[in-house]
Design an enzyme around this catalytic site. Structure first.
Site: not given
Ligand code: TRP
Length: 331
Positions: A111, A194, A197
């Site tokens: 992050k 895979k 989104k």
């Protein structure tokens, strides 16, 4: 019955990959355990959503999970922010969570790299909040994906530390829920990897997609120029389309296209048309249910209220005992 807790991030819509992965496991878990499933809206504040987005995302996730079969009669389904006891336990756990160990967490470091302008302390203490989520119900198990393994390790650390500090065995030490290896991997439509989104537009089929979008996405899926030899092994992009057929099409359909492939007579356009229709058949009832539930605020309100009541019953019992153990005592 074991106590199982899982948090759901209120981001994005469910796609077929979620359905055949986590969701199917959730449906199985709720039959066999005392499950607490909650929408982690406190956690999502680390990214500073607008009030409209926050509420909209929570609603969307609630609607979609109910639509696929999460059952408020079988599991306790609630919104994290409806349980103030969680924040109290979070505060208490933070007193024994060291900045150094939190800074070393890979998801925190990631992050810091990804959002250098918003390194807030909620991000740093994300693992403490997760620990509070789970141990507030004295859970035995947590279903976690690969990306959450370190967070699970932190929960265990905090639970053990509390027990050690206060010389008690109050908190069970949670372990990962083991699905027995029957995780089905659903590939995306871009020829590799895979379904997800974040892999780019058109890679994922969402449960709420309408038939037109599904047809468009499937017709644009990556293929190649076709087999040139009999019984040739399939390249990844083609294998992926067959993997999708395996979850939505009949045996006969799969055999039919396999035979054509093996004889070098396959026309990918035909395969895609069939695949699109089979996906539509599969997702249509889910999509209808999603649309129906999103109109039914009364029902959503009821589900959230019942969930909050059940979750608070368990959470307030834990908090009361934790306060006593720590030494907050009445005169
Ligand atoms: N961090 C989890 C995720 O990103 C969501 C989550 C929050 C969670 N609290 C939890 C998962 C507690 C399991 C248990 O997916």
């Amino acid at each position: 019955m074991e106590i199982v807790v899982s948090g759901i991030r209120p981001t994005g819509n469910l796609h077929l990959g979620n359905y055949f992965g986590a969701i199917r496991n959730f449906l199985k878990m709720q039959e066999e355990n005392n499950c607490y499933f909650f929408i982690a809206d406190y956690h999502s504040l680390t990214t500073h959503p607008t009030p409209e987005d926050l509420h909209g995302n929570v609603k969307q996730v609630l609607v979609e999970y109910l639509a696929v079969g999460l059952d408020p009669e079988k599991a306790t389904i609630y919104i994290q922010s409806d349980i103030p006891e969680v924040t109290e336990l979070y505060l208490l756990l933070n007193m024994n969570a060291y900045v150094g160990e939190l800074e070393r967490c890979t998801s925190f470091k990631e992050k810091v790299r990804k959002q250098p302008n918003n390194i807030n302390s909620g991000l740093l203490t994300y693992p403490t909040l997760m620990a509070a989520d789970v141990i507030i119900h004295k859970a035995a198990k947590v279903p976690v994906g690969k990306d959450q393994e370190q967070n699970l390790e932190m929960m265990r650390t905090f639970a053990k530390r509390f027990n050690r500090m206060y010389e008690t065995e109050f908190f069970p030490i949670p372990v990962a829920y083991n699905f027995g290896g029957d995780l089905v991997k659903i590939p995306g439509l871009d020829g590799s990897g895979k379904m997800g989104k974040s892999e780019g537009q058109g890679n994922a089929i969402f449960l709420a997609d309408d038939p037109k979008d599904i047809r468009k996405k499937v017709m644009r899926a990556v293929t190649d120029s076709g087999p040139t030899e009999m019984n040739q092994t399939k390249p990844e992009a083609i294998e992926n389309l067959f993997s999708l057929m395996k979850v939505v099409s009949t045996e006969d359909t799969i055999t039919h296209f396999n035979n054509l492939y093996n004889k070098c007579e396959i026309r990918y356009g035909d395969l895609k048309k069939q695949l699109a229709e089979d996906i539509i058949n599969f997702t249509s009832p889910l999509r209808e249910r999603i649309l129906e539930l999103s109109q039914d605020n009364e029902y959503l309100k009821k589900v959230a209220a019942i969930g909050a009541e059940k979750a608070r019953e368990s959470a307030s019992k834990t908090i009361k005992e934790v306060r006593e153990i720590i030494g907050f005592r009445k005169f």
